[in-house]
Design a protein around this motif. Sequence first.
Motif, mmCIF file in Angstrom:
data_model
loop_
_atom_site.group_PDB
_atom_site.id
_atom_site.type_symbol
_atom_site.label_atom_id
_atom_site.label_comp_id
_atom_site.label_asym_id
_atom_site.label_seq_id
_atom_site.Cartn_x
_atom_site.Cartn_y
_atom_site.Cartn_z
ATOM 1 N N ILE A 49 7.388 6.454 8.804
ATOM 2 C CA ILE A 49 6.215 5.683 8.407
ATOM 3 C C ILE A 49 4.999 6.601 8.476
ATOM 4 O O ILE A 49 4.819 7.332 9.456
ATOM 5 N N CYS A 442 5.709 2.827 4.711
ATOM 6 C CA CYS A 442 7.094 3.071 5.128
ATOM 7 C C CYS A 442 7.858 3.773 4.011
ATOM 8 O O CYS A 442 7.619 3.514 2.824
ATOM 9 N N ALA A 449 12.618 0.589 10.260
ATOM 10 C CA ALA A 449 11.182 0.557 9.951
ATOM 11 C C ALA A 449 10.540 -0.716 10.486
ATOM 12 O O ALA A 449 9.428 -0.696 11.017
#
Length: 509
Positions: A49, A442, A449
């Motif tokens: 991310i 992301c 995530a």
Amino acid sequence: MTEAVSAAWQRVEAVPQRTLKELFASDPGRVTRLSQRLEWGEGEIAGGIRFDWSKTHLDEDLLAAFEALAEARGFAAQRAALLGGEKINVTEGRAAEHTAQRGVGSEAAVEEAAALHARMKLLVEAIHEGALGPVKHLIHIGIGGSALGPAMAVDALTRDLALVDVHVVSNIDGLALEQAFAACDPATTLIAVASKTFTTIETMTNAASALNWLRDNGVSDPSGRVVALTASPEKAVEWGVDETRVLPFPESVGGRYSLWSSIGFPVALAVGWDEFEAMLAGARMVDEHFRDTDGRDNLCLRAAFADQYYTSVRGCQTRAVFAYDERLALLPDYLQQLEMESNGKRVTADQRPVSGPTAPITWGGVGTDAQHAVFQLLHQGTNLVPIDFIASVAPGDALDPAHHRILLTNCFAQGAALMAGDAGEDPARHFPGDRPSATMLCDDLNAAALGALVAFHEHRTFANAVLLGINPFDQFGVELGKRMAKDMEAGGGDFDASTRALLEAAGLG
């Protein structure tokens, strides 16, 4: 407030206010310094991310001043106390050991979490293998964090396929439960009852009605279709749940931090144990970053610096979260409870009145829908609202790539427009600009995530609490109304004239 804390706040407030355009013009390396990737895995399971805080008003002087505030507040010691299993929840005399559920914490707490996860895994896999007969549906009954976390995660991770169809019910309004009943076949439905104490009136009332529904529709042993998720296993057994279907979690895991414990049972049942473990692994990656990184390089602490700047210095009363991904439709609701129940306080951890604002009101929405609803105020209104944008590079659909390209360009364009503004042809078309935003991008919105995003916000919330000197782990503010509702239900209580009139108008007086 100590002299060191007071001096640090004075230093923060003394930093000259510059526009975002000025900050970018004077610092060519700004994006590099205020953007950072967190990564995990290798090969096919690699991901990450990007956290970009460059469109906030943080600069070198503010970062240094906030680092001094964090030091004055004893941030490092408070973080160590949290992760070491100390009784950081001082008003209730409890630890807050949700990170141990992900493998980061005291050795004893981590070992206990691993054992409880092993127990949950056995039940999840047994159900998938047919040990309880065909199971196509799960009605998960809880409230607050016991419902918001599972609902958000199930919605995010089951857009393609669900091994079991999960319906989360939290509202005591019978319409919510009836809607779940209408979508499920009682012969192939399990009921999960999620309650830390196994006494929560909304949850237990809904659970009793769910058992009646099973019984009325020909299920001979309704209690045999119930799984209990609780920190009070003995009460679940007394209620009628077989011990083999009771999944405990520790008393030190609070409701809005409980997704990682047995409260995550519906997630594991819906997506499978491997995906649930991937969610834990993503959260653990953030835990380790939070534990091992100091000062401005700690992404959770850096986010809290910006939060405190806008709330305490710029007077912002709200913070908006916009997910440019349909899979994160419930994330703003989840964060609303996490942040407002944790940090919506008026006294410090040592019981003194706070000296300024604490948590802003968290709100938000989804993608381009919000642009045609609330962004008018964000661009041209008189309120200054810091915004978080959350998006995924990889699409969640298999349609023409134009869909996702338009979605992402809209997301990025909103942040750019909020900052840049536009002089306009006339006052009605003038955009003042200089409006802050942060972006979390992301690689893909998978289980890891999602776990990372939620853990990031948990630690961001804790970091804000430390900077404010408050306790984020109690929630006495929810108790008064509940107590008064019980008095009304029992026919007692001394209420004001308006309330008495409402009770009479509703036929409850």
